[in-house]
Design an enzyme around this catalytic site. Structure first.
Site, PDB file in Angstrom:
ATOM      1  N   ASP A 212       0.868  -1.176   0.000  1.00  0.00           N
ATOM      2  CA  ASP A 212       0.000   0.000   0.000  1.00  0.00           C
ATOM      3  C   ASP A 212       0.905   1.227   0.000  1.00  0.00           C
ATOM      4  OD1 ASP A 212      -2.230   1.574  -0.010  1.00  0.00           O
ATOM      5  OD2 ASP A 212      -3.073   0.827   1.868  1.00  0.00           O
TER       6      ASP A 212
ATOM      7  N   CYS B 154      -8.102 -22.404  20.415  1.00  0.00           N
ATOM      8  CA  CYS B 154      -9.221 -22.547  21.356  1.00  0.00           C
ATOM      9  C   CYS B 154      -9.415 -24.001  21.773  1.00  0.00           C
ATOM     10  CB  CYS B 154     -10.492 -21.965  20.761  1.00  0.00           C
ATOM     11  SG  CYS B 154     -10.332 -20.212  20.389  1.00  0.00           S
TER      12      CYS B 154
HETATM   13  N1  GUN Z   1      -6.268   1.096   3.417  1.00  0.00           N
HETATM   14  C1  GUN Z   1      -7.496   1.217   3.974  1.00  0.00           C
HETATM   15  N2  GUN Z   1      -8.255   2.068   3.257  1.00  0.00           N
HETATM   16  C2  GUN Z   1      -7.513   2.485   2.221  1.00  0.00           C
HETATM   17  C3  GUN Z   1      -7.771   3.374   1.116  1.00  0.00           C
HETATM   18  O1  GUN Z   1      -8.843   3.958   0.967  1.00  0.00           O
HETATM   19  N3  GUN Z   1      -6.748   3.538   0.231  1.00  0.00           N
HETATM   20  C4  GUN Z   1      -5.538   2.908   0.374  1.00  0.00           C
HETATM   21  N4  GUN Z   1      -4.584   3.111  -0.553  1.00  0.00           N
HETATM   22  N5  GUN Z   1      -5.283   2.081   1.400  1.00  0.00           N
HETATM   23  C5  GUN Z   1      -6.266   1.871   2.293  1.00  0.00           C
HETATM   24 ZN    ZN Z   2     -10.386 -20.124  18.148  1.00  0.00          ZN
END
Ligand code: GUN
Ligand code: ZN
Length: 645
Positions: A90, A280
């Site tokens: 990301d 668990c």
């Molecule tokens: N991680 C959680 N939400 C988002 C989002 O809207 N955009 C990006 N790039 N990463 C995320």
């Molecule tokens: Zn469990």
């Protein structure tokens, strides 16, 4: 171009194969989030213990840490986190949401992800809150599109994820999706949904997912960003989401909470661990509670992962069995907010969209779970086809109550006595069923309680009333008294059964070309069910015993082809693959030029070339918009080609 193909499907959901530089992924799937600063469960463990196929990590965190940055640039991201399988990164968008800003150029962070060797990298989209004003949300969408466009140039061999934003405004979501789809990138997350997940605003979430999907290229993988709680997985998959990421497993564990398929439990409040995962099974609640923070965290994180991955398995099996809606509905009964979410899908525009993707028939019978069931796309389609395709040939009819199935067997004594000009309609729990249609999916293949809920009854009443608009209703006594010289119903039942099913499957009047001259109906000796239909000694149709639907033989295909003008029932392929199809090979989507917009997954179709020469008959695996956008995978399974024997 991203290699992504459909292997199996149900609702608007699918099981697909995605090719990456580090191997193939089968979706739907869950990517555990790995924080490169503190790895608690290693990526290798994620693979070996939980069967994670891919992980996701954050390139912005790496970029901001000089040590990590240098190591990532020299050795690559796979070495950095010690994982040889596909890795998604990301961009820092989420940090901008949490901290208000990020300190990196949008193109710079895409180049960085490319340079550290991410299999899938993400643009720096502009995170937009659900309560954002329309004008600001619109500006953010424009900026996100601009960044997506700008980033595309620099992605190199990395698959680029372009996120859909647009807050909770359906038109902004759809426009954003349409615009970024034009860029022909590889992967399309739906972003900005974390606050909706946190506040359990699943109704809004559903609207966001569907309106985004409506604008997205259907041939591309879709990721629901930041939705790591399995409570939402079945519904999100049913709406066409292929990927999820989970930081939830760690976040909830840190908070001493256990993720469950139906919600979340606080460890503090538990005397028992009501779960059968390895954790668990091994420990009692008391034992876990008495552990130090670190050990407790680790065990709860593992439990959370076991549950989350298990939910994905259930969904995949449900897709294969064709009962994903049931799973969605069952889940909804465990959470009132999910019930609200299902309501949203009752809007006509969403029902219409869902119906496009719904397969014609399924492996398993339809099970009623509650008031949502009557709104399922398969029932919506049944009603539509009943009104649009079935020809009412009688002006008088008797209405019979729901009974054991098949109705024609249960009501045999009535059939024997009634003259054939009088229609027989069963007031069934799925809608009105002309008795000739009693074996067709999902009529015979459905299981409902003797008493259904009030809402279903209201819908049924309305549909029945419309259906009977021009029909005079007779009581059974009156009907028996009707004088008629014509045959009794029973005598012509088989032919009417064949005719009605033909029209429901192939369209109004399709019986005209198919049933000409001398008709022979061959039935199974053991079951008494219709098997094959001959017209003037040509074998034109066969009926599947499992779903009461016809498969089309080439002789039947020739007749439909002559009778219906294009684009009816056609899938048009490029002339370059004529010989392949004539040779009996399947139609790959990349060769499809056009397709009848009325065809649905698993419908029978005519395969023609550009000049409308009939090449073969087959069974669609995709609908029109999918056939036109997918570059990989089979669009039509060829059944029989048009070569004279
Ligand atoms: N991680 C959680 N939400 C988002 C989002 O809207 N955009 C990006 N790039 N990463 C995320
Ligand atoms: Zn469990």
């Amino acid at each position: 171009m991203v290699e992504f193909e459909i292997k199996n499907r149900d609702c608007a959901g699918r099981i697909c194969n995605l090719k990456t530089k580090h191997g193939n992924i089968e979706t739907p799937t869950l990517l555990p989030v790995i924080n490169p600063n503190k790895i608690i469960i290693t990526p290798k463990e994620m693979k070996n213990k939980f069967r994670a196929q891919m992980i996701i990590t954050n390139s912005y965190i790496i970029y901001k840490n000089d040590g990590l940055k240098e190591k990532a640039l020299t050795d690559g991201i796979h070495k950095l986190v010690d994982f040889d399988e596909p890795i998604m990164t990301d961009s820092g968008t989420f940090q901008s949401y949490v901290y208000g800003r990020v300190d990196v150029d949008p193109v710079e962070i895409v180049k960085f992800q490319r340079d550290i060797g991410a299999d899938i990298g993400t643009i720096l989209d502009v995170f937009t809150l659900p309560d954002e004003k329309y004008e600001t949300a619109k500006k953010n969408v424009e900026e996100t599109i601009r960044r997506a466009r700008e980033s595309t140039e620099f992605k190199g061999k990395m698959l680029l994820a372009c996120t859909v934003q647009g807050s909770i405004y359906p038109n902004l979501r759809k426009t954003c999706a349409e615009e970024i789809s034009k860029l022909d990138n590889d992967f399309y997350p739906i972003g900005g949904v974390v606050p909706l997940m946190e506040n359990q605003q699943y109704d809004k979430l559903v609207e966001v997912i569907v309106s985004s999907k409506m604008g997205l290229d259907p041939s591309k993988p879709v990721h629901l960003f930041g939705a790591g709680h399995p409570i939402i997985f079945p519904l999100a998959v049913a709406l066409g989401c292929d990927f999820f990421d989970s930081s939830a497993y760690a976040k909830y564990a840190d908070d001493d909470r256990l993720i469950m398929p139906w919600g979340t439990l606080k460890l503090d409040e538990l005397d028992e661990l009501p779960c059968s995962c390895p954790i668990c099974s091994k420990y009692t609640a008391k034992e876990v509670k008495s552990m130090d923070k670190k050990s407790r965290f680790r065990l709860l994180a593992e439990h959370n992962l076991y549950i989350s991955f298990n939910e994905i398995k259930k969904i995949k099996q449900a897709i294969k069995d064709g009962n994903l809606w049931e799973l969605v509905e069952r889940k909804a009964t465990s959470n009132p907010y999910l019930m609200d979410a299902l309501r949203v899908l009752e809007k006509k525009k969403y029902k219409k969209w869902l119906e496009l993707f719904e397969p014609i028939s399924k492996k398993r019978a339809l099970f009623y779970t509650g008031r949502h069931t009557i709104h399922r796309p398969i029932i919506y389609r049944y009603h539509n086809r009943l009104f649009g395709r079935y020809e009412i040939k009688y002006s008088k009819a008797v209405i019979l109550p729901e009974s054991k199935k098949p109705y024609s067997r249960y009501y045999k004594s009535i059939l024997q006595k009634l003259p054939s000009e009088i229609g027989i309609i069963v007031d069934a729990k799925l809608g009105p069923v002309p008795i000739e249609l009693d074996e067709m999916y999902p009529i015979a293949q459905s299981i409902l309680p003797n008493k259904v809920d009030k809402e279903t009854n209201l819908v049924l009443k309305k549909v029945l009333k419309n259906f009977l608009e021009n029909i005079k209703i007779l009581t059974l006594e009156d009907a028996f008294r009707e004088n008629s010289l014509s045959k009794k119903w029973e005598k012509k039942f088989d032919l009417e059964h064949v005719k009605a099913t033909i029209c429901m499957q192939f369209g109004k009047n399709a019986d005209k070309p198919l049933l000409k001259g001398e008709i022979k109906i061959v039935k199974s000796k053991s079951t008494g069910k219709i098997r094959n239909i001959y017209s003037n000694n040509e074998h034109i149709l066969s009926m599947r015993a499992s779903d009461g639907l016809f498969t089309l033989k080439i002789a039947g295909g020739r007749r439909l082809h002559k009778f219906f003008k294009p684009p009816n029932l056609r899938v048009v392929v490029g002339n370059e693959c004529r010989d392949f199809i004539l040779d009996g090979k399947n139609v790959f989507s990349k060769f499809v030029i056009d397709c009848d917009p009325q065809l649905r997954p698993l419908d029978e179709c005519l395969i023609v070339d550009k000049d409308d020469n009939l090449l073969a008959v087959g069974r669609c695996l995709l609908n029109r918009i999918e056939m036109l956008s997918f570059n990989y995978g089979i669009a039509v399974k060829t059944r029989e080609s048009n070569v004279k024997k």
